[in-house]
Design a protein around this motif. Sequence first.
Motif, PDB file in Angstrom:
ATOM      1  N   VAL A  97       0.878  -1.124  -0.152  1.00 42.99           N
ATOM      2  CA  VAL A  97       0.035   0.006   0.032  1.00 42.99           C
ATOM      3  C   VAL A  97       0.821   1.252  -0.035  1.00 42.99           C
ATOM      4  CG1 VAL A  97      -1.706   1.148   1.141  1.00 42.99           C
ATOM      5  CG2 VAL A  97      -1.544  -1.333   1.145  1.00 42.99           C
ATOM      6  N   LEU A  98       0.849   1.982  -1.186  1.00 40.21           N
ATOM      7  CA  LEU A  98       2.097   2.971  -1.276  1.00 40.21           C
ATOM      8  C   LEU A  98       1.227   4.345  -1.220  1.00 40.21           C
ATOM      9  CD1 LEU A  98       4.268   1.585  -3.996  1.00 40.21           C
ATOM     10  CD2 LEU A  98       4.658   1.433  -1.548  1.00 40.21           C
ATOM     11  N   GLY A  99       1.814   5.419  -0.642  1.00 40.88           N
ATOM     12  CA  GLY A  99       1.293   6.767  -0.583  1.00 40.88           C
ATOM     13  C   GLY A  99       1.200   7.321  -1.990  1.00 40.88           C
ATOM     14  N   SER A 100       0.574   8.553  -1.875  1.00 47.92           N
ATOM     15  CA  SER A 100       0.585   9.293  -3.118  1.00 47.92           C
ATOM     16  C   SER A 100       1.469  10.365  -2.920  1.00 47.92           C
ATOM     17  CB  SER A 100      -1.061  10.063  -2.896  1.00 47.92           C
ATOM     18  OG  SER A 100      -1.041  11.011  -1.836  1.00 47.92           O
ATOM     19  N   THR A 103       1.167  12.623  -0.199  1.00 49.20           N
ATOM     20  CA  THR A 103       1.888  12.064   1.232  1.00 49.20           C
ATOM     21  C   THR A 103       3.254  12.278   1.040  1.00 49.20           C
ATOM     22  OG1 THR A 103      -0.014  10.372   1.472  1.00 49.20           O
ATOM     23  CG2 THR A 103       2.262  10.039   2.393  1.00 49.20           C
ATOM     24  N   LYS A 127       6.174  -1.243   3.349  1.00 45.04           N
ATOM     25  CA  LYS A 127       6.094  -1.708   2.069  1.00 45.04           C
ATOM     26  C   LYS A 127       5.202  -3.098   1.957  1.00 45.04           C
ATOM     27  CE  LYS A 127       8.200  -1.199  -2.494  1.00 45.04           C
ATOM     28  NZ  LYS A 127       9.647  -1.184  -3.207  1.00 45.04           N
ATOM     29  N   ARG A 168       1.425   3.937   6.391  1.00 44.83           N
ATOM     30  CA  ARG A 168       0.822   2.912   5.588  1.00 44.83           C
ATOM     31  C   ARG A 168       0.266   3.543   4.468  1.00 44.83           C
ATOM     32  NH1 ARG A 168      -2.462  -1.951   8.234  1.00 44.83           N
ATOM     33  NH2 ARG A 168      -0.149  -2.561   8.573  1.00 44.83           N
ATOM     34  N   GLY A 169       0.508   3.621   3.438  1.00 46.33           N
ATOM     35  CA  GLY A 169      -0.142   4.370   2.288  1.00 46.33           C
ATOM     36  C   GLY A 169      -0.053   5.730   2.456  1.00 46.33           C
ATOM     37  N   ASP A 170      -1.432   6.274   2.748  1.00 45.33           N
ATOM     38  CA  ASP A 170      -1.673   7.721   2.778  1.00 45.33           C
ATOM     39  C   ASP A 170      -1.959   7.877   4.389  1.00 45.33           C
ATOM     40  OD1 ASP A 170      -1.040   8.713   0.436  1.00 45.33           O
ATOM     41  OD2 ASP A 170      -3.086   8.044  -0.235  1.00 45.33           O
TER      42      ASP A 170
END
Length: 245
Positions: A97-100, A103, A127, A168-170
């Motif tokens: 789950v990756l951020g924008s 972010t 990651k 985690r992600g955004d």
Amino acid sequence: MTEWVKILLDGYIVWIVVYFLISFFIGSKRVFKIFLSVVFIYLITFFAKHFKLEASYEILTYVETWLPLALIVILAPDIRRSFETAWLLDNKKDMAVLGSQETKNHIVEAVMYLSSQKIGALITIEKHNSLDQYADRAIIMNSLVSKELLINIFTPLTPLHDGAVIIRGDSIRCAGAYYVLSESTKYDKTMGSRHRAALGISEVTDSFTIVVSEETGTISIVMEGIMLKINDREKIYEYLNMFMK
């Protein structure tokens, strides 16, 4: 074997044992060295018993009695690290789950501000390997990543300024997370606990960690057991983009 030879040999073995014990407890605690040390103890105990070296055998018998407890204490970090590695491998996600880009911007802007104010910070970006094991022992937040929130978390004397933030992600998954410190000898032995914690988590996961030193304001990035000092905004963006793609 004559009596005087036995006395000299007995005294020499006692000296070796004492020297070994001192070296053992102040030296490296790596598993291989400890294994060799244990083999050495058992071999020299057998030797002392076979030749009836009373002083040596008495000391070695006492050492053998307490050896299992000593091994548990000394190997505790390695045992814990092994369990953590196994747990994290079992909890590896197929999709990260990756951020924008937004972010990334908030993270970099917060880090640059914290650096300029010499405010210590530890930010880990997840990651594939789940970091829930650490988050579950920290303060769960599940809040949208923002520059203002990150700065507020690490502001000195606030409830959450110690420990790490996990992203985690955004989302900011948690704050106040604690990792096992690295025992790596590749870096300066005077390195602080934040940097050793960052190295520690990078050695057992595929995460990306940014550390800000509260003494110097220096920014370091850490991944796969490697630490790089980077104070250039564009370089930090570059590494973030490489990691979060």
